[in-house]
Design a protein around this motif. Structure first.
Motif, short mmCIF file in Angstrom:
data_model
loop_
_atom_site.label_atom_id
_atom_site.label_comp_id
_atom_site.label_asym_id
_atom_site.label_seq_id
_atom_site.Cartn_x
_atom_site.Cartn_y
_atom_site.Cartn_z
N HIS A 1 0.83 -1.20 0.00
CA HIS A 1 0.00 0.00 0.00
C HIS A 1 0.87 1.25 0.00
O HIS A 1 0.61 2.20 -0.75
N ASP A 2 1.90 1.26 0.81
CA ASP A 2 2.80 2.41 0.87
C ASP A 2 3.52 2.62 -0.46
O ASP A 2 3.68 3.76 -0.92
N ARG A 3 3.95 1.54 -1.09
CA ARG A 3 4.62 1.66 -2.39
C ARG A 3 3.67 2.21 -3.45
O ARG A 3 4.06 3.02 -4.28
N LEU A 4 2.43 1.75 -3.41
CA LEU A 4 1.44 2.23 -4.37
C LEU A 4 1.17 3.72 -4.17
O LEU A 4 1.08 4.48 -5.15
N ILE A 5 1.06 4.15 -2.95
CA ILE A 5 0.85 5.57 -2.66
C ILE A 5 2.04 6.39 -3.14
O ILE A 5 1.88 7.44 -3.78
N ASP A 6 3.26 5.90 -2.88
CA ASP A 6 4.46 6.61 -3.34
C ASP A 6 4.51 6.69 -4.86
O ASP A 6 4.87 7.73 -5.43
N PHE A 7 4.13 5.61 -5.53
CA PHE A 7 4.13 5.60 -6.99
C PHE A 7 3.16 6.63 -7.55
O PHE A 7 3.49 7.37 -8.48
N HIS A 8 1.98 6.70 -6.98
CA HIS A 8 0.98 7.66 -7.47
C HIS A 8 1.30 9.09 -7.07
O HIS A 8 0.89 10.02 -7.76
N MET A 9 2.02 9.28 -6.01
CA MET A 9 2.39 10.63 -5.61
C MET A 9 3.51 11.20 -6.50
O MET A 9 3.65 12.40 -6.62
#
Length: 75
Positions: free
Chosen positions: A11-19
């Motif tokens: 989840h954290d990686r996905l948030i970082d990718f979209h940010m």
């Protein structure tokens, strides 16, 4: 417990990718997948569908129509 830790990390990686690219939207990415890779837009800027996807869609519709015809029509 291990699955929850992996899920949180994912989840954290996905948030970082979209940010990293906030202007990128899911709809734009899907349109890019459906676009013709050789000629993405015509001279007026209109969308062109990938001819291979168009052909596969037509074949799938033909197969589905044939299946319906032979399964619903009885002699």
């Amino acid at each position: 417990m291990k699955a929850n830790a992996q899920l949180g990390e994912m989840h954290d990686r996905l948030i970082d990718f979209h940010m990293q690219n906030p202007k990128e939207r899911l709809g734009d990415a899907l349109l890019r997948l459906l676009e013709d890779p050789l000629k993405p837009r015509d001279e007026h800027g209109r969308f062109r569908v990938n001819p291979i996807l168009l052909f596969l869609t037509m074949v799938l519709a033909l197969v589905f129509g044939t299946f319906l015809f032979f399964s619903l029509v009885r002699s």
